[in-house]
Write a protein that holds these residues in place. Sequence first.
Motif, PDB file in Angstrom:
ATOM      1  N   ASP A   1      -6.773  11.151  -5.660  1.00 57.45           N
ATOM      2  CA  ASP A   1      -7.621  12.286  -5.281  1.00 57.45           C
ATOM      3  C   ASP A   1      -6.941  13.571  -5.754  1.00 57.45           C
ATOM      4  O   ASP A   1      -5.927  13.989  -5.199  1.00 57.45           O
TER       5      ASP A   1
ATOM      6  N   TYR B   1      -4.116  -1.685  -5.147  1.00 56.36           N
ATOM      7  CA  TYR B   1      -3.708  -0.344  -5.566  1.00 56.36           C
ATOM      8  C   TYR B   1      -4.846   0.370  -6.294  1.00 56.36           C
ATOM      9  O   TYR B   1      -5.075   1.568  -6.117  1.00 56.36           O
TER      10      TYR B   1
ATOM     11  N   ARG C   1      -8.475   5.133   2.333  1.00 56.48           N
ATOM     12  CA  ARG C   1      -8.028   6.219   1.471  1.00 56.48           C
ATOM     13  C   ARG C   1      -7.963   7.544   2.237  1.00 56.48           C
ATOM     14  O   ARG C   1      -7.030   8.336   2.083  1.00 56.48           O
TER      15      ARG C   1
ATOM     16  N   VAL D   1     -12.820   0.758   2.325  1.00 60.61           N
ATOM     17  CA  VAL D   1     -11.851   1.240   1.339  1.00 60.61           C
ATOM     18  C   VAL D   1     -11.722   2.756   1.420  1.00 60.61           C
ATOM     19  O   VAL D   1     -10.608   3.311   1.431  1.00 60.61           O
ATOM     20  N   GLU D   2     -12.850   3.449   1.495  1.00 61.84           N
ATOM     21  CA  GLU D   2     -12.809   4.908   1.571  1.00 61.84           C
ATOM     22  C   GLU D   2     -12.163   5.380   2.871  1.00 61.84           C
ATOM     23  O   GLU D   2     -11.480   6.412   2.900  1.00 61.84           O
TER      24      GLU D   2
ATOM     25  N   VAL E   1      -4.888   7.516   4.539  1.00 60.86           N
ATOM     26  CA  VAL E   1      -3.651   7.760   3.796  1.00 60.86           C
ATOM     27  C   VAL E   1      -3.549   9.236   3.413  1.00 60.86           C
ATOM     28  O   VAL E   1      -2.475   9.853   3.527  1.00 60.86           O
ATOM     29  N   ARG E   2      -4.646   9.804   2.974  1.00 59.27           N
ATOM     30  CA  ARG E   2      -4.643  11.222   2.590  1.00 59.27           C
ATOM     31  C   ARG E   2      -4.249  12.112   3.768  1.00 59.27           C
ATOM     32  O   ARG E   2      -3.428  13.026   3.622  1.00 59.27           O
TER      33      ARG E   2
ATOM     34  N   ILE F   1      -3.478   8.126  -3.995  1.00 56.21           N
ATOM     35  CA  ILE F   1      -4.864   7.652  -3.895  1.00 56.21           C
ATOM     36  C   ILE F   1      -5.754   8.185  -5.012  1.00 56.21           C
ATOM     37  O   ILE F   1      -6.967   7.971  -4.988  1.00 56.21           O
TER      38      ILE F   1
ATOM     39  N   SER G   1       3.772   7.181   2.475  1.00 52.52           N
ATOM     40  CA  SER G   1       2.419   7.157   3.042  1.00 52.52           C
ATOM     41  C   SER G   1       2.205   5.978   3.977  1.00 52.52           C
ATOM     42  O   SER G   1       1.254   5.976   4.762  1.00 52.52           O
TER      43      SER G   1
ATOM     44  N   LEU H   1      -7.281   1.552  -3.807  1.00 49.79           N
ATOM     45  CA  LEU H   1      -6.733   2.747  -3.174  1.00 49.79           C
ATOM     46  C   LEU H   1      -6.852   3.958  -4.085  1.00 49.79           C
ATOM     47  O   LEU H   1      -7.013   5.087  -3.628  1.00 49.79           O
ATOM     48  N   ALA H   2      -6.818   3.715  -5.394  1.00 53.33           N
ATOM     49  CA  ALA H   2      -6.862   4.811  -6.371  1.00 53.33           C
ATOM     50  C   ALA H   2      -8.258   5.339  -6.612  1.00 53.33           C
ATOM     51  O   ALA H   2      -8.425   6.331  -7.317  1.00 53.33           O
ATOM     52  N   GLY H   3      -9.277   4.688  -6.083  1.00 55.40           N
ATOM     53  CA  GLY H   3     -10.627   5.164  -6.317  1.00 55.40           C
ATOM     54  C   GLY H   3     -11.302   4.557  -7.522  1.00 55.40           C
ATOM     55  O   GLY H   3     -12.373   5.002  -7.938  1.00 55.40           O
TER      56      GLY H   3
END
Length: 641
Positions: free
Chosen positions: A53, A127, A26, A22-23, A29-30, A51, A275, A130-132
């Motif tokens: 962040d 989602y 992320r 998952v990280e 995408v970042r 995401i 993204s 993805l959002a943390g």
Amino acid sequence: SVDVSLNNRQLDRFVFTFGHCVEAVRGWVRQRILAALPEKKYVGVLVALVIGDQRAVDQNDWLIFNRTGVGHLISISGLHITMIAGLFAAIMSALWRRSFFIGNTLPLRLPAQKAAVLAGAAAALLYVLLAGFGLPAQRTLYMLLMVALAIWTGRIASVSHILCIALMVVLLRDPWAVLSPGFWLSFGAVGTILYASVGRTKQLIDASALVPNTPARVWLDPIKNGAYTQYVVTIGLVPMTILLFGQISLISPLANAIAIPLIGLLVTPMALMGSMLPAPLSGWVLTLAHILVDWLATVLTWLSSFPLAVWQAPLPPAWTFAIAMAATLWLLAPRGWPLRWLALIGWLPLLLHSATRPAEGEMTVTAFDVGQGMALLIETSGHRLLYDTGPYYSPESDAGSRIIVPYLKARGITAIDTMVISHSDSDHSGGAMSVIKAIEVDRVYSSLSPDHRIVAVSPGHTRCQDGQSWNWDGVQFDMLFPAKHNYENNERKDRKSGKANTMSCTLKITNGDLSILLPGDIEKAQERQLIQDKGAIATDSVMTPNAPGRLKSTVLLVPHHGSGTSSTSAFLQEVNPSVAIFQMGYRNRFRHPQAQVLERYQQLGIRNVRNDQSGAILLHFGSTLDVTEYRQQHKRYWYGR
């Protein structure tokens, strides 16, 4: 000795686990967003929206977002997750119902409603990952999962029950969530909306329902509902916002009316699509989203510049908060509830609560816990002085912005009469720029060079020098060091060989029979000079008529954080304090205080109070001296003994 680094080897670059995957997504995408928008000012906002962040969002931008009350939108909020889940559910429902076009009868095997909520819940889960997995995202996900579970099991679920189950799951997963402002604001906002809307926003018999829909009604009804929801959230969160942040944005309703549809309906979907799309489409879509954010930031900057954009108040005591919450529930009560407008009176103690001050003839000194640095706030009945501003941590963070300014605003303090920067070392001057930018400062004393950047922005700057004195509300302030010849000697020396410590502004503050000496980072040579010029044991040949005993103080701020370069026995005997304050960081790399220095204080029977052990320290100078340690007053089990 054996060089153990020769045996070091990299085992693997990536350990395959679900969380690491998952990280990794992320991070991918970042990097795509950052690569598509190099050097763009608000690329950090788009990263936060996709995401969650927020590290790349500039602190100045956060100030504007918070002043206008749209900070909750600059992340993955519950609104965004619900929107994405609803979009996927609608797409799945439409495709499922039309499956006969491809020769299948899927609705006969599984109702389209169940397929739709399954797709929406899956989209929400992806989602949120993805959002943390932040608190607002968790709350929304659990509520959506409860709705999906109720539909799949054929149960009728109350929305209040769903909210309570989500609350229970969040707390079971992380009991520490109650320490986060986001926890209270997220659940508080949803609870307020439910309290003010569910079951009583529509009339039992709506005459307008008998009239066919018109284009005006199709557009007007959602606008009215959205405006009412914004009104409810704004009113309902006033007490909690004051309690958590000490301020409320008066311009927030207007700013949110612009930002919510723009961020929710345009910027966030475009940022998500950009993204994921292949280049160059991704760059075009992200650029357009950035243009919209840039335009929004321009409008918000203009709104935040209004003098009355923000109402600031000290953090309220429990009784004023309780009264304000009861008044808020009364104000948002159903129509027909008697005298709802009178509930506004219950807000007055909350909004008009003013900053506390020492009584006449008294003084307080707050030694902040700023880590390896120095910062103290001295307050009399009518004036305030800040001695040093703590360390510089990073380009985005210093003790001024992270500790001193939040403390002052929490107390409702908007102005400081005088700020003293003892010398240029970053652990003493690191937070000065942030304090000057956020708090009104009337005058600054320092030993800084004329070309120093702090001097350039300081209002009414004066070079600190022996002989300066003033009296505030019966409290005497005397600058004891450096003398004029110290500046002259320092200017003749090579700058590389000179030490800023040797020019520390030394201030003595006297309130009746009690006093405190603030010597900055002076070292042995400066201590000897002070003894010769101001001490009671100085010889008559070098002692001025009014000098004897001027160093004697009830409290001593330990010079140079307890370094071995300071706190000589002669100096301690001359000052003869009953309390010594050690300001330094926990397990600091300089190993302050030095063991021999600490032993010196203990042998003289001086009470030692340390920020690394006590947290913030409050000294009250009245008829007697009272010392209060934060970690003693607010005990937590993780403080240890």
